[in-house]
Motif scaffolding. Sequence first.
Motif, PDB file in Angstrom:
ATOM      1  N   SER A 251       0.836  -1.197   0.000  1.00 38.40           N
ATOM      2  CA  SER A 251       0.000   0.000   0.000  1.00 38.40           C
ATOM      3  C   SER A 251       0.872   1.249   0.000  1.00 38.40           C
ATOM      4  O   SER A 251       1.902   1.296   0.672  1.00 38.40           O
ATOM      5  CB  SER A 251      -0.907   0.015   1.228  1.00 38.40           C
ATOM      6  OG  SER A 251      -1.603   1.247   1.320  1.00 38.40           O
ATOM      7  N   SER A 281      -7.733  -6.783  -7.162  1.00 41.64           N
ATOM      8  CA  SER A 281      -9.186  -6.642  -7.301  1.00 41.64           C
ATOM      9  C   SER A 281      -9.889  -7.066  -6.017  1.00 41.64           C
ATOM     10  O   SER A 281     -10.868  -6.431  -5.589  1.00 41.64           O
ATOM     11  CB  SER A 281      -9.692  -7.473  -8.478  1.00 41.64           C
ATOM     12  OG  SER A 281     -11.095  -7.399  -8.592  1.00 41.64           O
ATOM     13  N   ASN A 284      -9.539  -4.337  -3.483  1.00 45.46           N
ATOM     14  CA  ASN A 284     -10.406  -3.217  -3.830  1.00 45.46           C
ATOM     15  C   ASN A 284     -11.864  -3.502  -3.483  1.00 45.46           C
ATOM     16  O   ASN A 284     -12.570  -2.643  -2.939  1.00 45.46           O
ATOM     17  CB  ASN A 284     -10.271  -2.911  -5.322  1.00 45.46           C
ATOM     18  CG  ASN A 284     -11.004  -1.646  -5.725  1.00 45.46           C
ATOM     19  OD1 ASN A 284     -10.872  -0.614  -5.091  1.00 45.46           O
ATOM     20  ND2 ASN A 284     -11.783  -1.729  -6.796  1.00 45.46           N
ATOM     21  N   THR A 285     -12.306  -4.704  -3.779  1.00 41.07           N
ATOM     22  CA  THR A 285     -13.685  -5.074  -3.480  1.00 41.07           C
ATOM     23  C   THR A 285     -13.957  -5.023  -1.982  1.00 41.07           C
ATOM     24  O   THR A 285     -14.994  -4.504  -1.535  1.00 41.07           O
ATOM     25  CB  THR A 285     -13.993  -6.487  -4.010  1.00 41.07           C
ATOM     26  OG1 THR A 285     -13.870  -6.499  -5.433  1.00 41.07           O
ATOM     27  CG2 THR A 285     -15.397  -6.921  -3.621  1.00 41.07           C
ATOM     28  N   TYR A 287     -12.248  -3.335   0.496  1.00 40.15           N
ATOM     29  CA  TYR A 287     -12.187  -2.017   1.121  1.00 40.15           C
ATOM     30  C   TYR A 287     -13.206  -1.034   0.553  1.00 40.15           C
ATOM     31  O   TYR A 287     -13.608  -0.092   1.239  1.00 40.15           O
ATOM     32  CB  TYR A 287     -10.771  -1.449   1.060  1.00 40.15           C
ATOM     33  CG  TYR A 287      -9.972  -1.890   2.268  1.00 40.15           C
ATOM     34  CD1 TYR A 287     -10.194  -1.306   3.512  1.00 40.15           C
ATOM     35  CD2 TYR A 287      -9.048  -2.923   2.177  1.00 40.15           C
ATOM     36  CE1 TYR A 287      -9.505  -1.734   4.640  1.00 40.15           C
ATOM     37  CE2 TYR A 287      -8.360  -3.358   3.299  1.00 40.15           C
ATOM     38  CZ  TYR A 287      -8.591  -2.754   4.536  1.00 40.15           C
ATOM     39  OH  TYR A 287      -7.932  -3.193   5.654  1.00 40.15           O
ATOM     40  N   SER A 288     -13.659  -1.245  -0.643  1.00 37.90           N
ATOM     41  CA  SER A 288     -14.707  -0.383  -1.195  1.00 37.90           C
ATOM     42  C   SER A 288     -16.018  -0.598  -0.465  1.00 37.90           C
ATOM     43  O   SER A 288     -16.891   0.285  -0.447  1.00 37.90           O
ATOM     44  CB  SER A 288     -14.895  -0.670  -2.690  1.00 37.90           C
ATOM     45  OG  SER A 288     -13.752  -0.291  -3.425  1.00 37.90           O
ATOM     46  N   THR A 296      -5.436   1.747  -0.396  1.00 38.67           N
ATOM     47  CA  THR A 296      -4.784   1.666  -1.703  1.00 38.67           C
ATOM     48  C   THR A 296      -3.918   0.414  -1.725  1.00 38.67           C
ATOM     49  O   THR A 296      -3.434  -0.029  -0.678  1.00 38.67           O
ATOM     50  CB  THR A 296      -3.868   2.887  -1.977  1.00 38.67           C
ATOM     51  OG1 THR A 296      -2.719   2.820  -1.096  1.00 38.67           O
ATOM     52  CG2 THR A 296      -4.603   4.200  -1.740  1.00 38.67           C
ATOM     53  N   CYS A 372      -5.138  -0.129  -7.200  1.00 36.91           N
ATOM     54  CA  CYS A 372      -6.494   0.280  -6.863  1.00 36.91           C
ATOM     55  C   CYS A 372      -6.429   1.313  -5.745  1.00 36.91           C
ATOM     56  O   CYS A 372      -5.470   1.367  -4.983  1.00 36.91           O
ATOM     57  CB  CYS A 372      -7.355  -0.911  -6.430  1.00 36.91           C
ATOM     58  SG  CYS A 372      -6.896  -1.620  -4.831  1.00 36.91           S
ATOM     59  N   ASN A 373      -7.450   2.139  -5.681  1.00 37.70           N
ATOM     60  CA  ASN A 373      -7.535   3.117  -4.603  1.00 37.70           C
ATOM     61  C   ASN A 373      -8.977   3.510  -4.361  1.00 37.70           C
ATOM     62  O   ASN A 373      -9.812   3.501  -5.271  1.00 37.70           O
ATOM     63  CB  ASN A 373      -6.718   4.378  -4.944  1.00 37.70           C
ATOM     64  CG  ASN A 373      -7.279   5.141  -6.129  1.00 37.70           C
ATOM     65  OD1 ASN A 373      -7.037   4.803  -7.288  1.00 37.70           O
ATOM     66  ND2 ASN A 373      -8.051   6.191  -5.853  1.00 37.70           N
ATOM     67  N   THR A 374      -9.297   3.811  -3.124  1.00 40.05           N
ATOM     68  CA  THR A 374     -10.605   4.347  -2.790  1.00 40.05           C
ATOM     69  C   THR A 374     -10.569   5.858  -3.023  1.00 40.05           C
ATOM     70  O   THR A 374      -9.504   6.425  -3.285  1.00 40.05           O
ATOM     71  CB  THR A 374     -10.954   4.042  -1.321  1.00 40.05           C
ATOM     72  OG1 THR A 374      -9.874   4.481  -0.473  1.00 40.05           O
ATOM     73  CG2 THR A 374     -11.166   2.549  -1.119  1.00 40.05           C
TER      74      THR A 374
END
Length: 421
Positions: A251, A281, A284-285, A287-288, A296, A372-374
Amino acid sequence: MKKLLGILCISMLFLGLSSCSSDDEDTTEEDKKQTILLFMPWSGSSSSQGLLPYMKANIDSIYSAIKSREGLKESRLILFLSESSSKSTLSEVIYNSSTSACETKLIREYTGQDYTTEQGLTGILNEVKNHAPSLNYALMVGCHGTGWTFKESWHNYPNYAKQSGWPGVKTETVEERIPYADYHGELTDMHTRFFGSVSDINTYSIDIPTIAQAIAAAGMKMQFIMFDDCYMANVEVAYELRNVTNFLLASTSEVMAIGVPYRTMWSSLSSATPSYDKAISAFNTFYSNYFMPYGTYSAIDCRKMDELAVAMRDINAHYTLKDEDRSSIQVLDGFDEPIFYDMGDYLEKLCTDSRAYSQVSSVLASAIRSKCNTEQIYSYLYGTPKYVTVNTFSGITISDPSINSVALDGREKTSWWKATH
């Protein structure tokens, strides 16, 4: 958030797990193509347990993943866990098909903190290699982290990497209260994996060059090194590790205390041919949709680091960042004086010639396998929550533009700086 220090903060103690003689029945030892070392050193102090409850929850998540797959398949899993400031264990995790449960077989016990030295860490890696020889090796590190920075540079670092007042901690499967004794001995429910819970950095930390030297000495180049810690996706870290791992998974920012979603990432990483896209992925799934939706994560190809360093050296020879442009660069940390800046955005501000920028940004993009990042990242370094909006994200940070005293004290000692200036 997690922190694996640029100094890896590692005091390890393998869960005092009981030994057993059951082996995976679906694959013989001779068929195993990958050995994964899950390295969880001590993250607390002599009087507090640090991230230990969360690490045990992480281990349970891995066990859940193994159980759902009915075994370890073509991999072997070795666990190094510190359950106190002075005792650690090295164990092999074995799936017992008759009971559909994961069990552990003790390999060795350790006392003290020799794992923070090159010699001690090399000894652990050699033990892993001798016990579980394999075609490929991988390393997963769970602890605190402050990226590439050196432990000798930290003096008055922020101590408030925690959050209190939350009713519970939601893991991957259930919401439950996981007590955590912070550096004051007080119980809190929510915190991050920043390097904030350890009171003695020199005792419980490991510098990144030490890790690289130990892996090289053991002669077991990793397929990937995954850091479940804060601030480890730096170009300085990736460059330092370029000769001892193919990929770095980490991260750019702080990681919530519960860590990465091991249960959903496990199948993508435990194969002899890991799928880094699927692993990112899965992060990301999770933490989203997490009740603290901040995070991240990146998969960085360390084999591209030499090429990137050559391009960066040329850029540094022709361009200098204007002081007034520093404040416009995307920051990916929560420090009052930033240390970790988005590298892609930094290059855009640094390179005033579009052609030069295009060339170096192309090399950078080729080094980021997946990211990926929020929408925002979260930090809790100074006793109050801080939310940083992510407007641009290249998947990796750089500390060249930082004027933080910790960065100024240590960055010229890094291999990256020496190669690019």
